[in-house]
Write an enzyme that holds these catalytic residues in place. Sequence first.
Site, short mmCIF file in Angstrom:
data_model
loop_
_atom_site.label_atom_id
_atom_site.label_comp_id
_atom_site.label_asym_id
_atom_site.label_seq_id
_atom_site.Cartn_x
_atom_site.Cartn_y
_atom_site.Cartn_z
N GLY A 169 0.81 -1.21 0.00
CA GLY A 169 0.00 0.00 0.00
C GLY A 169 0.85 1.26 0.00
O GLY A 169 2.08 1.21 -0.04
N CYS B 12 -3.86 11.04 9.34
CA CYS B 12 -3.03 12.12 8.79
C CYS B 12 -3.69 13.46 9.01
O CYS B 12 -3.03 14.43 9.38
CB CYS B 12 -2.71 11.88 7.32
#
Lengths: 349, 349, 349, 349
Positions: free
Chosen positions: C14, C153
């Site tokens: 990923g 994030c």
Amino acid sequence: MSSVVRAVVWGANGMAGGEVLRILAGHPSIRVEGAVSRSRSGQPVWHTHPHLRGSFPELAFCSPEEGKATGADIAFLALPHGTSAPLIRECLDRGMKVADLSGDVRLRNPADYEQWYGSAPLFPELLDRAVYGLPELYRDKLKGADLASGVGCNASCSILGLYPLARAGLIGDVRIEVRVGSSEAGATPTTGSHHPFRSRALRVYEPFRHRHLAEILQELNLSEEGVTLTMTAVEMIRGVQMIAHVNLSRRVKEAELWKAYRSAYSGEPFVSLCPARPSHLRLPEPKLVAGSNQALTGFTLHEDGTRLVVVTAIDNLMKGAAGSAVQSANLLLGLDETAGLGMLPVYPA
Amino acid sequence: MSSVVRAVVWGANGMAGGEVLRILAGHPSIRVEGAVSRSRSGQPVWHTHPHLRGSFPELAFCSPEEGKATGADIAFLALPHGTSAPLIRECLDRGMKVADLSGDVRLRNPADYEQWYGSAPLFPELLDRAVYGLPELYRDKLKGADLASGVGCNASCSILGLYPLARAGLIGDVRIEVRVGSSEAGATPTTGSHHPFRSRALRVYEPFRHRHLAEILQELNLSEEGVTLTMTAVEMIRGVQMIAHVNLSRRVKEAELWKAYRSAYSGEPFVSLCPARPSHLRLPEPKLVAGSNQALTGFTLHEDGTRLVVVTAIDNLMKGAAGSAVQSANLLLGLDETAGLGMLPVYPA
Amino acid sequence: MSSVVRAVVWGANGMAGGEVLRILAGHPSIRVEGAVSRSRSGQPVWHTHPHLRGSFPELAFCSPEEGKATGADIAFLALPHGTSAPLIRECLDRGMKVADLSGDVRLRNPADYEQWYGSAPLFPELLDRAVYGLPELYRDKLKGADLASGVGCNASCSILGLYPLARAGLIGDVRIEVRVGSSEAGATPTTGSHHPFRSRALRVYEPFRHRHLAEILQELNLSEEGVTLTMTAVEMIRGVQMIAHVNLSRRVKEAELWKAYRSAYSGEPFVSLCPARPSHLRLPEPKLVAGSNQALTGFTLHEDGTRLVVVTAIDNLMKGAAGSAVQSANLLLGLDETAGLGMLPVYPA
Amino acid sequence: MSSVVRAVVWGANGMAGGEVLRILAGHPSIRVEGAVSRSRSGQPVWHTHPHLRGSFPELAFCSPEEGKATGADIAFLALPHGTSAPLIRECLDRGMKVADLSGDVRLRNPADYEQWYGSAPLFPELLDRAVYGLPELYRDKLKGADLASGVGCNASCSILGLYPLARAGLIGDVRIEVRVGSSEAGATPTTGSHHPFRSRALRVYEPFRHRHLAEILQELNLSEEGVTLTMTAVEMIRGVQMIAHVNLSRRVKEAELWKAYRSAYSGEPFVSLCPARPSHLRLPEPKLVAGSNQALTGFTLHEDGTRLVVVTAIDNLMKGAAGSAVQSANLLLGLDETAGLGMLPVYPA
């Protein structure tokens, strides 16, 4: 009005001036008689605007003197702030109608002008005479007028997005964020527009008091205590997106908001309300209106009934500048308001 | 050499100069003593290069006089073409080693210089003294030298891609295409670098004779009859990609090409041959080397055995300028050639 | 700890998993023993992450079973939410330390987890055991722990920007806006990530309640009444920028804010406060930290002393995911906290 | 023909199908009766093409059966290669005219079709019946025909750029390079179109034999020995640019080339020759034609008189697909060839 209106465009070498030319190139009843550029006088227009070579193969920029001598019916003035007002007066005195694109006559109150632009207006009487060039708010006044002011691209985007709420007295306070493309800063290269620095920028500036806030306060009839305006330069050439974080003045149900927006914009040729569904189309982005004169607005109400997000998207060179100017000019001239402005968005692009 | 080498960087406010500083900030044995910028002398370096604030919190640009007074061991000169040569001489006279980044001493033959740069070289003896700053071709010469020339970013990309073929005498004729990002043009804004015009550009220029061709001909030992170089500015900040359309001098089998490339670059720390498979990785793009000193080369041979496409990708600020300069400087200084240059590509970015 | 720590990376195919590998490739004391990808088991890692071919020329993805059999000292789990928790337990049971990157153990309160993730946590005891993986807030706890949670994030960007204010009790209410690049959505193509639609997007979504809000509320100790979180997808690959519109709980002077921020982040290796001047560097953008583990924060106080704009920028794959994970892992393992994380921003890019 | 022509669009949910709809929305004498999409039948068209909401507020995609039942006068078929031919036959049998956009009937020779598409054509008689849908080459034939083939976007760009040279017998050999935007690959997301990988890509593929080469050879009457076609995916959504490196069959003077191009395209409504000066406008880029049906061609002759660079730029969705299809349809239908195609380029964008 004769069947063909003759126009002259000042500041024709700039970004907004070029867009006026692009629109007029396809306008059914306005003909470009002159494209004024002091610095490029004598050069073919298409050297500066190569996409217009087919439309104006022979047209050269002319001097201001030549521009005045065209005897045009209407002048589009796409000049830097501060340089437009004297020319507006001169054009009006010569019996021309004027669609201005600068900030010189946007504010009605001379004191406001002085506060936001840092000096008293040169010709305060023009502030009174000008009609703010947003047909969605001033259609009837524009029809009888001879001077339409410019609209700030950030301001017009914000005003169109928030006007229905303001009219309904629903704005408690609001944090307006505006995201802008690089064409907004015009055609002159600067360090800030230098591609290595500007590409993929997310530059936040003017975190509270961009000059366009003055127009927003004026047109929405709000006071500065409750409104801030923050700008972010994003990776995009054309486009302005406003996202407004509104604290409503009272708890509402969503249906009331739909009603406020629908009644404000029913029948508007260039303003659309985004649909509630599908959800990914509810809040608009500038990609969806690129190249067109359209404005899109959508909103989402927090489940608490008092916090609201409103998003509006326009093409800054079109609805945010040249498009609204031509739309206003059509009204000044007694033409079909939508003439020349039927271009569809180019999507995806 | 003492354990820490002291360096001064000229043209430190520019794009390549900033990249030299970025590399030296992490270099284990070179310390920046001075960053010369005539126009910004006295200003903090991080005002111009904000990403280096943590690395050089106190460093200010200094004047050329202050730069000379540092008594540094090595000077990196990232100056405009034509202004570097006098300083090279002065630095060498003071006993400094010099890693130049300009075009001033890239060509060995004064006549070539005059042909391509339009005037005779000011200090022709420097052309002789300089070693072309591409360690993949001149490693041994650089080790004993005191002056490494700059490399053109387009030239170094093209040379690295074609050198194994040229060495094997396989180039019949070749059409070299180079695609460049906007950082190649430096830090000074121009109309061409203005974001609305530069973003998504595909601007073809210098369709045959870019100045970097001179280096390519020199280093590949080819004559101009068989080589053209065309440039295209593409949407990208960092990166150069060469695509060469080669007509081979004779019919070959693919295995011979693999052998030529492998033998030329075996053991090279920064040059890699792309794999034959998977096919989508066979021909490289600059995205894959962004931020690093790596060069990637791949090729595809037409089934006719004579037509060949070679593609090479580098980061123009790194392998195409500052990276090769530091790599060359490491050799001049007797340091580990790879010191300070171990940064991996940032991907995807 | 032995001198070299052995690591295994789950979800290595990923976007975040690849970034963990990029960091570990240059880590002085962690060695990658296994890169787990169920779907790509057996394929070379560089087929998926071509920029890592030089770093891991021989490494192939392995199966989960092979991953477990490595007997590594630490596992980095870059797995989809909901699939990480069972593996966390298994790794801990085998005596490994775990740096998770998913959302599975970010929230401490099982009720919060259920509210925001829509189902009860599978292993509620892990919520207790995990330390939130942001060393700036939990350095000491991480040192003695064996499990670091992932950080969102958007959440980590927001938390880092607002933590000093929250700690000082200065947040009245706040409208958080987050602008994100396309790498945030991972490596799987969707209509939303399709280039013609995603390029130059300004897509506003989740206008109030993105899942990352849960972490923000938890870490800043705020209640949902006063906080909204709005997301906008912008043209960028890497990067998160938070802009927070804060209404302060009381009127302050600017100096008090500087003090609050400085005292919160004094000595932090990866968090910097932007300078007050020059003004164009006061509010940060992600371009300035691309490829690095750095976080930049700046703010501007309205002259009324109560309205504040705070802007924070990070690289979402680094400080917003893999960088914080490695930083946390360094603490879990008793290593130098900054090991492997010294890469400078690549600018301009 | 009645005063309003009724049209049905197949594959209306795709990228090219959407562009056909965008054009027809403003066409003065063609009305859209049906928009066929098997997978989205029943859904509003604007869910897929949000920019067309104002133009087709009520139109929903219909099933193929409903499409056939419209009894439209003309069918635009924007279907995947291989699926179009059976429908072409059926439409023709029903007495409709057909403007195809697929590759199914582009090649006239069944053997060529088999060579390039890998299987024999299903309905070889259609290859004979179809007229290649590029009015610049087949205007007269299209006027009397009932079936216009599609044109490859890369092929039409290349053919338009090289046709005057081929007609004059001037092409010795040629290396064609084509740079394409992401919209060329259609509306279906893939790893290759995933934004983090596609953004700023410079992906070279099909280094010699893209399928569109077949059309180029056919229309320019060239053999494969002398022609290669290489593709590069660049950062752009709309646009194709061809750059051809031509070795002329004999030494020429520049004037001869101007004459060849001028005589080939004199009076063409959508093909323009770039001016020799100013030099920065001599070789065109796709930015200059975005959103329009225009093709621009420029060239530079090497001073040796035998090496030539030709550059052509189009909008791939317009002149390279939907624009040429509507232009061809206008001819099939006996309408003004330029009807509906007068949109000017949107620049800068």
